[in-house]
Design an enzyme around this catalytic site. Structure first.
Site, PDB file in Angstrom:
ATOM      1  N   LYS A 150     -10.529   8.809 -17.432  1.00 49.08           N
ATOM      2  CA  LYS A 150     -10.321   7.329 -16.711  1.00 49.08           C
ATOM      3  C   LYS A 150     -10.187   6.742 -18.306  1.00 49.08           C
ATOM      4  O   LYS A 150     -10.250   7.246 -19.753  1.00 49.08           O
ATOM      5  CB  LYS A 150     -11.185   6.550 -15.888  1.00 49.08           C
ATOM      6  CG  LYS A 150      -9.724   5.508 -15.572  1.00 49.08           C
ATOM      7  CD  LYS A 150      -9.150   6.059 -14.404  1.00 49.08           C
ATOM      8  CE  LYS A 150      -8.007   4.515 -13.300  1.00 49.08           C
ATOM      9  NZ  LYS A 150      -7.638   4.963 -12.151  1.00 49.08           N
TER      10      LYS A 150
ATOM     11  N   ASP B 234      -2.231   3.013 -13.803  1.00 48.32           N
ATOM     12  CA  ASP B 234      -3.219   2.408 -12.932  1.00 48.32           C
ATOM     13  C   ASP B 234      -3.026   0.410 -13.787  1.00 48.32           C
ATOM     14  O   ASP B 234      -1.352   0.729 -13.856  1.00 48.32           O
ATOM     15  CB  ASP B 234      -4.963   2.654 -13.803  1.00 48.32           C
ATOM     16  CG  ASP B 234      -6.042   2.211 -12.555  1.00 48.32           C
ATOM     17  OD1 ASP B 234      -5.732   2.581 -11.571  1.00 48.32           O
ATOM     18  OD2 ASP B 234      -6.543   1.366 -13.410  1.00 48.32           O
TER      19      ASP B 234
HETATM   20  P1  NDP Z   1      -0.790  -2.919 -10.570  1.00 51.46           P
HETATM   21  O1  NDP Z   1      -0.827  -3.626 -11.577  1.00 51.46           O
HETATM   22  O2  NDP Z   1       0.769  -2.221 -10.897  1.00 51.46           O
HETATM   23  O3  NDP Z   1      -1.260  -4.189  -9.772  1.00 51.46           O
HETATM   24  C1  NDP Z   1      -2.249  -4.570  -9.396  1.00 51.46           C
HETATM   25  C2  NDP Z   1      -2.236  -5.856  -8.948  1.00 51.46           C
HETATM   26  O4  NDP Z   1      -3.595  -6.163  -8.662  1.00 51.46           O
HETATM   27  C3  NDP Z   1      -1.128  -7.224  -8.596  1.00 51.46           C
HETATM   28  O5  NDP Z   1      -0.521  -7.552  -8.080  1.00 51.46           O
HETATM   29  C4  NDP Z   1      -2.111  -7.809  -9.367  1.00 51.46           C
HETATM   30  O6  NDP Z   1      -2.063  -9.310  -9.879  1.00 51.46           O
HETATM   31  C5  NDP Z   1      -3.303  -7.653  -8.598  1.00 51.46           C
HETATM   32  N1  NDP Z   1      -5.092  -7.902  -9.190  1.00 51.46           N
HETATM   33  C6  NDP Z   1      -4.906  -6.703 -10.027  1.00 51.46           C
HETATM   34  N2  NDP Z   1      -6.047  -7.296 -10.782  1.00 51.46           N
HETATM   35  C7  NDP Z   1      -6.127  -7.917 -10.381  1.00 51.46           C
HETATM   36  C8  NDP Z   1      -7.983  -9.173 -10.480  1.00 51.46           C
HETATM   37  N3  NDP Z   1      -8.663  -8.633 -11.126  1.00 51.46           N
HETATM   38  N4  NDP Z   1      -7.749 -10.432  -9.237  1.00 51.46           N
HETATM   39  C9  NDP Z   1      -6.476 -10.551  -9.073  1.00 51.46           C
HETATM   40  N5  NDP Z   1      -5.588  -9.941  -9.154  1.00 51.46           N
HETATM   41  C10 NDP Z   1      -5.862  -8.464  -9.211  1.00 51.46           C
HETATM   42  O7  NDP Z   1      -1.807  -1.873 -10.487  1.00 51.46           O
HETATM   43  P2  NDP Z   1      -1.721  -0.639  -9.461  1.00 51.46           P
HETATM   44  O8  NDP Z   1      -1.001  -1.173  -8.129  1.00 51.46           O
HETATM   45  O9  NDP Z   1      -1.433   0.071  -9.923  1.00 51.46           O
HETATM   46  O10 NDP Z   1      -3.595  -0.762  -9.090  1.00 51.46           O
HETATM   47  C11 NDP Z   1      -4.073  -1.698  -7.936  1.00 51.46           C
HETATM   48  C12 NDP Z   1      -5.435  -0.795  -7.320  1.00 51.46           C
HETATM   49  O11 NDP Z   1      -5.141   0.760  -6.671  1.00 51.46           O
HETATM   50  C13 NDP Z   1      -6.191  -0.754  -8.889  1.00 51.46           C
HETATM   51  O12 NDP Z   1      -8.129  -0.630  -8.230  1.00 51.46           O
HETATM   52  C14 NDP Z   1      -6.456   0.838  -9.222  1.00 51.46           C
HETATM   53  O13 NDP Z   1      -7.192   1.845  -9.674  1.00 51.46           O
HETATM   54  C15 NDP Z   1      -5.433   1.655  -7.885  1.00 51.46           C
HETATM   55  N6  NDP Z   1      -5.046   2.721  -7.889  1.00 51.46           N
HETATM   56  C16 NDP Z   1      -3.813   3.004  -8.727  1.00 51.46           C
HETATM   57  C17 NDP Z   1      -2.953   3.751  -8.574  1.00 51.46           C
HETATM   58  C18 NDP Z   1      -2.054   4.065  -9.213  1.00 51.46           C
HETATM   59  O14 NDP Z   1      -0.772   5.108  -9.175  1.00 51.46           O
HETATM   60  N7  NDP Z   1      -1.317   3.118  -9.821  1.00 51.46           N
HETATM   61  C19 NDP Z   1      -3.674   5.284  -8.425  1.00 51.46           C
HETATM   62  C20 NDP Z   1      -5.100   4.903  -6.938  1.00 51.46           C
HETATM   63  C21 NDP Z   1      -4.913   4.091  -7.470  1.00 51.46           C
HETATM   64  P3  NDP Z   1      -1.672  -9.216 -11.430  1.00 51.46           P
HETATM   65  O15 NDP Z   1      -0.301  -9.555 -11.330  1.00 51.46           O
HETATM   66  O16 NDP Z   1      -1.209 -11.419 -11.060  1.00 51.46           O
HETATM   67  O17 NDP Z   1      -2.402  -9.204 -12.219  1.00 51.46           O
HETATM   68  O1  2IT Z   2      -7.236   5.065 -10.147  1.00 59.49           O
HETATM   69  C1  2IT Z   2      -6.314   6.484  -9.642  1.00 59.49           C
HETATM   70  O2  2IT Z   2      -5.899   7.596  -9.150  1.00 59.49           O
HETATM   71  C2  2IT Z   2      -5.117   6.677 -10.607  1.00 59.49           C
HETATM   72  N1  2IT Z   2      -4.796   5.957 -11.348  1.00 59.49           N
HETATM   73  C3  2IT Z   2      -3.915   7.852 -10.837  1.00 59.49           C
HETATM   74  C4  2IT Z   2      -4.560   8.469 -11.683  1.00 59.49           C
HETATM   75  C5  2IT Z   2      -3.381   9.918 -12.110  1.00 59.49           C
HETATM   76  O3  2IT Z   2      -3.741  10.510 -13.109  1.00 59.49           O
HETATM   77  O4  2IT Z   2      -2.354   9.639 -11.098  1.00 59.49           O
END
Ligand code: NDP
Ligand code: 2IT
Length: 451
Positions: free
Chosen positions: A125, A165
């Site tokens: 990561k 992420d």
């Molecule tokens: P994005 O940046 O697209 O979206 C994150 C969302 O969560 C936004 O709505 C954001 O609000 C909110 N958010 C983030 N941090 C905070 C915080 N500290 N307090 C309040 N709201 C928060 O990220 P993703 O959708 O990609 O990721 C979301 C989660 O999923 C994370 O935990 C990530 O690690 C996990 N994940 C992502 C993957 C991926 O493929 N993208 C794969 C597997 C897991 P705002 O816009 O206002 O900051």
């Molecule tokens: O938490 C996760 O699994 C991710 N943010 C996606 C990682 C990836 O390599 O697609």
């Protein structure tokens, strides 16, 4: 003291202050306890002690110039945790809260998640404390270029393949990949989540949300249930949340809540596909706030709250929850309120969104609980499929990728459930996923000797 407790103590002592990392280590290692009896060879080779120390952690300075001409300095990280079963793989997070402990927790979880996908990917990561929010496209581009100026020497298609992420989406991946191409002069599969025009895979943007929904459907099926007509709450409104909503709508569920870091919307009529189109445009192109959704559709808005606080304070009924925002967003008091309000299934789209106490509440109340490393593995799984397509110089159709994703999620569910049964706690998906993910990596580490 037992072997596991010893290792936890040592992490507590040596990695002091890395609270999220310690939490992840405790959460994984305590569930691995039953593997000790079956594998004294792992104990002898100190696998448990070795697996909590990353292969390497790279920390670097990221200097860039903002639109007003001022020099800005951010911190950059890449933690290459374990490459026993494949090249390092895992996302990049750009958020002001990023520090070494957060990146280590995410990299550690990624080892087991990637193993569960059955694809050959190790765990890593990275990221930065840079906040893309409120920055111009030019500032984001200059930051990404400065970040890649150091990262490029540590990554490669067979070495380490980052992706997105929190705070790293299509725009950031484009800038990062463009700069890699410029300085390395190799159009290689060195990032995933790329644009479709330059080697990206269909369904990668959708994969995490779709996968978390498929995982929930698999858990529900064990009780003869499905998603149709269920009341669903999703936290966040970013990549994972958006495509969870899309898949839940397709499967006939009703999503009534979403959030961002400024507040929460409750839309009792349910989010339909037209409202979802509005949300995608709002969040991905206009980069606006969820409060604008409330204004546009005249629904309830709660400022400066987490969605789980709102569920508790307003006694909102729900059947299924998809926490899809950030770590430790659900604490035990809200977990209890969710259970009291009818929630019987939690599928974690985010990484470690439930605290250990919250998980205990879910498990004590017979909630179907899908831990992040299983439920959200669809994203990295399709990243793995993107790498395969790049290597083969081909691209699969939407249907082909979605079908492969569906099968992978079904398998992860099956492997986790089976492991939970073999190791004595049938239906404990946390334990099952941790053990199933761990065993493959541990066996590979055993084969390599002491390295
Ligand atoms: P994005 O940046 O697209 O979206 C994150 C969302 O969560 C936004 O709505 C954001 O609000 C909110 N958010 C983030 N941090 C905070 C915080 N500290 N307090 C309040 N709201 C928060 O990220 P993703 O959708 O990609 O990721 C979301 C989660 O999923 C994370 O935990 C990530 O690690 C996990 N994940 C992502 C993957 C991926 O493929 N993208 C794969 C597997 C897991 P705002 O816009 O206002 O900051
Ligand atoms: O938490 C996760 O699994 C991710 N943010 C996606 C990682 C990836 O390599 O697609």
């Amino acid at each position: 003291m037992g072997v596991i407790q010893d290792v936890i103590e040592k992490v507590n002592e040596k990695d002091r202050g890395q609270v999220e990392f310690l939490q992840a280590v405790k959460e994984v290692l305590t569930t691995l306890e039953p593997t000790i009896i079956k594998h004294p060879d792992f104990v002898k080779a100190k696998i448990y002690e070795r697996i909590v120390v990353p292969d390497r952690a790279i920390l670097f300075r990221v200097p860039w110039v903002d639109d007003s001409g001022e020099v800005q300095i951010n911190r950059g990280f890449r933690v290459q945790f374990n490459n026993a079963i494949g090249p390092y793989k895992g996302g990049l997070r750009f958020h002001p809260s990023v520090n070494l402990g957060i990146i280590k927790f995410l990299g550690f979880e990624q080892i087991f998640k990637n193993s569960l996908t059955t694809l050959p990917m190790g765990g890593a990561k990275g990221g930065s404390d840079f906040d893309p929010k409120g920055k111009s496209d030019n500032e984001v581009m200059r930051f990404c270029q400065a970040f890649m100026r150091e990262l490029f020497r540590h990554i490669g298609p067979d070495t380490d393949v980052p992706a997105g992420d929190i705070g790293v989406g299509a725009r950031e991946i484009g800038y990062l990949y463009g700069y890699y191409l410029k300085i390395v002069n190799q159009n290689a599969s060195v990032l995933t989540g790329k644009g479709l025009e330059f080697g990206g895979s269909l369904i990668r943007p959708e994969a995490t949300g779709y996968g978390a929904t498929y995982f929930a459907a698999e858990m529900l099926a064990t009780r003869g249930l499905d998603i149709k007509d269920k009341v669903v709450v999703v936290s966040g409104s970013g990549n994972v949340a958006q495509y969870t909503v899309e898949k839940v709508i397709q499967l006939g569920g009703k999503v009534i809540g979403l959030s961002d870091s400024n507040g929460v919307i409750i839309d009792e009529a349910g989010i339909d596909s037209k409202k979802l189109d509005y949300l995608l445009d709002l969040k991905n192109y206009r980069r606006g706030r969820i409060s604008e959704y409330a204004e546009k559709f005249k629904v309830l808005y709660y400022a400066d709250k987490s969605i789980w606080d709102v569920i508790r304070e307003q006694s909102i009924k729900l059947d299924i929850a998809f926490p899809s925002s950030h770590e430790n967003e659900i604490e035990s008091v809200n977990a209890q309120a969710m259970v009291n309000n009818g929630c019987f299934c939690v599928s974690e789209g985010a990484n470690m969104p439930s605290t250990m106490d919250a998980i205990e509440v879910f498990q004590d109340n017979n909630v179907l609980f899908g831990p992040g490393k299983a439920a959200n593995a669809g994203g990295v799984a399709v990243s793995g499929l993107e790498m395969s397509q790049n290597s083969m110089r081909i691209s699969w159709s939407r249907e082909e990728v979605d079908q492969k994703l569906f099968v992978i999620m079904k398998n992860i569910h099956k492997m986790s459930l089976e492991a939970s049964e073999v190791y004595g706690k049938k239906g404990d998906y946390l334990m099952g996923a941790n053990i199933a993910g761990f065993l493959k990596v541990a066996k590979a580490m055993m084969a390599y000797g002491i390295i």
